[in-house]
Scaffold this motif. Structure first.
Motif, mmCIF file in Angstrom:
data_model
loop_
_atom_site.group_PDB
_atom_site.id
_atom_site.type_symbol
_atom_site.label_atom_id
_atom_site.label_comp_id
_atom_site.label_asym_id
_atom_site.label_seq_id
_atom_site.Cartn_x
_atom_site.Cartn_y
_atom_site.Cartn_z
ATOM 1 N N ASP C 51 0.836 -1.203 0.000
ATOM 2 C CA ASP C 51 0.000 0.000 0.000
ATOM 3 C C ASP C 51 0.876 1.259 0.000
ATOM 4 N N ARG C 52 1.863 1.274 -0.895
ATOM 5 C CA ARG C 52 2.838 2.335 -0.951
ATOM 6 C C ARG C 52 2.592 3.154 -2.216
ATOM 7 N N ARG C 53 2.485 4.471 -2.105
ATOM 8 C CA ARG C 53 2.291 5.346 -3.248
ATOM 9 C C ARG C 53 3.185 6.553 -3.091
ATOM 10 N N PRO C 54 3.632 7.267 -4.128
ATOM 11 C CA PRO C 54 3.353 6.944 -5.516
ATOM 12 C C PRO C 54 4.153 5.739 -5.992
ATOM 13 N N LEU C 55 3.624 5.066 -7.023
ATOM 14 C CA LEU C 55 4.333 3.944 -7.611
ATOM 15 C C LEU C 55 5.650 4.413 -8.216
ATOM 16 N N PHE C 56 6.588 3.462 -8.313
ATOM 17 C CA PHE C 56 7.910 3.723 -8.858
ATOM 18 C C PHE C 56 7.862 4.472 -10.191
ATOM 19 N N TRP C 57 7.039 4.008 -11.129
ATOM 20 C CA TRP C 57 7.027 4.577 -12.476
ATOM 21 C C TRP C 57 6.167 5.838 -12.529
#
Lengths: 207, 207, 207
Positions: C51-57
């Protein structure tokens, strides 16, 4: 008691992954992954859709070790597992796990204030999507989609029983027991009496 | 009006799932699941990636009932659906749904402060990933990946039109209409004129 | 320096997607999607589970453009890529990427206060699930599940080395370097010496 059922159900689900992955001649990485997904995939998908953390297997890391141990000791025992009374025991445990996972999934979704129909669907997802993802990883159409045997339907019925009794004002644990009983019982009946879902539409009109 | 289009688009997407699942001789569980995923899979994936809750079909539970009803009344009608003018109506509705879902997906992603290229990609995902997941559940390579007909590309164009007009300072609803128009229009043109995406690379260099 | 390795690893992962998708004769939509998923799928799945944001890309949108550029210029070069020293370079870069992604995935999971075993598994997921999802999109059983060559296992070892040294009190960057070294080194050795994972169980007992 509940924990015992839970452990037994996780083992039953994981073993279904072991059987499927060994049949596809996977190596230890594939066997572990498929067993893990079969055991925890349904609950993980429910938690992602509900945005609920920590995930079930993060909270209970001992279950991760359990699946690892099963991966190491399980495969040589599979031949033995498929004969004898073990097969029956596995089916009973699987039915119990289906009911337990589905109804507790619905309870969690209701606690997150989902509408009834959504809570019931998320309960069914909890119970059956481990198997769906297991089959997808093995590059098969998920078996519950086409085998015309009641499985997801039993979970569906059990979740409605739980929701109905909960709405009627029964205590939580009573509604839960009744829901699990309805799902597990209908599944055992369906297996025992070899019930089939009638084809729909009657003759295939699309080809 | 927008709601009417939305309902029509959900029906068109769900019916594409019905057709695919009945063709694979699935039972009622499979038919419902595939239709549901075809209708809501794209938006659900977008919401999970954006960490946005409640999900579209949780907020509008009436659409869940709609797909259930379609599962029950749809399959016997499929043969009838594939002949006659119904097929054309479905393609037009599908094109409209593609545009509507894609552009509104981009708008939601922009509202969540995503960078432009990410917002456009999430818009395309909203429009087309229901179909991708439908095909994966049916154990096929997703048809939009290899059929060399513009589908995702039309959504891509429409999303850029929306983003561009929005950046130029047009009002929201104007940019939205133009984006949906561009996506739907280019899709209808592509179907009508039988456009193809040229093979890439020209001859296959890997075998 | 780290950024250079990261870019090289993303290119190596994306190219594995290009090769696979071109082999299945996909069009530009499929080629881009499969390359994108091969490059970012593992990290995205980890972020969704955490549940981690923002995503890498999303944070590094320049990498999205990079994969788009690769989709446009890559396919005609693939034949050339598979002969000569390029193939070796790709394998080395892939091994480096495997180690870097896996160990940094574990570090992120530890920072999110996951238990050790979960952090290690999420590290392995970061390193290898891009390839798993790539294969699923191409309708194959994921190659790392059955090819009996150590790949996920190398990531597994590297993550444990990192976790162990971190626990022993080494500085972050030292433990990270050692972990990446262990994963990449064992992978290169496995490729160079053609190691195999022994079949398990020894003869198949389920058919």
């Amino acid at each position: 008691m509940l924990i015992l059922i839970e452990v037994a159900a996780i083992i039953a689900f994981a073993v279904s992954g072991l059987i499927e992955s060994v049949r596809h001649r996977m190596d230890v990485v594939g066997v572990f992954t498929v067993a893990f997904v079969a055991a925890f995939g349904g609950g993980t998908l429910r938690d992602v859709l509900l945005d609920r953390r920590p995930l079930f297997w993060v909270q209970h890391q001992e279950y991760v070790w359990l699946v690892m141990a099963l991966t190491l000791i399980g495969p040589p025992l599979l031949g033995w597992m498929r004969h004898r009374w073990v097969d029956r025991l596995m089916q009973a445990t699987d039915a119990l796990g289906l009911g337990l996972f589905a109804v507790s999934g619905t309870a969690l979704a209701l606690a997150a204030e989902m509408p009834l129909i959504v809570a019931v669907l998320l309960g069914v997802v909890t119970g059956v999507f481990g198997g769906v993802l297991r089959d997808l990883l093995c590059n098969r159409i998920p078996v519950i989609f086409y085998d015309h045997r009641p499985y997801a339907l039993c979970a569906f019925i059990g979740c409605w029983v739980f929701v109905g009794l909960d709405w009627l004002g029964l205590e939580d644990w009573q509604a839960l027991m009744a829901g699990v009983g309805a799902a597990t019982g209908s599944r055992l009946l369906a297996v025992g009496l070899d019930w089939r879902i009638p084809p729909w539409p009657r003759e295939s009109s699309v080809d």
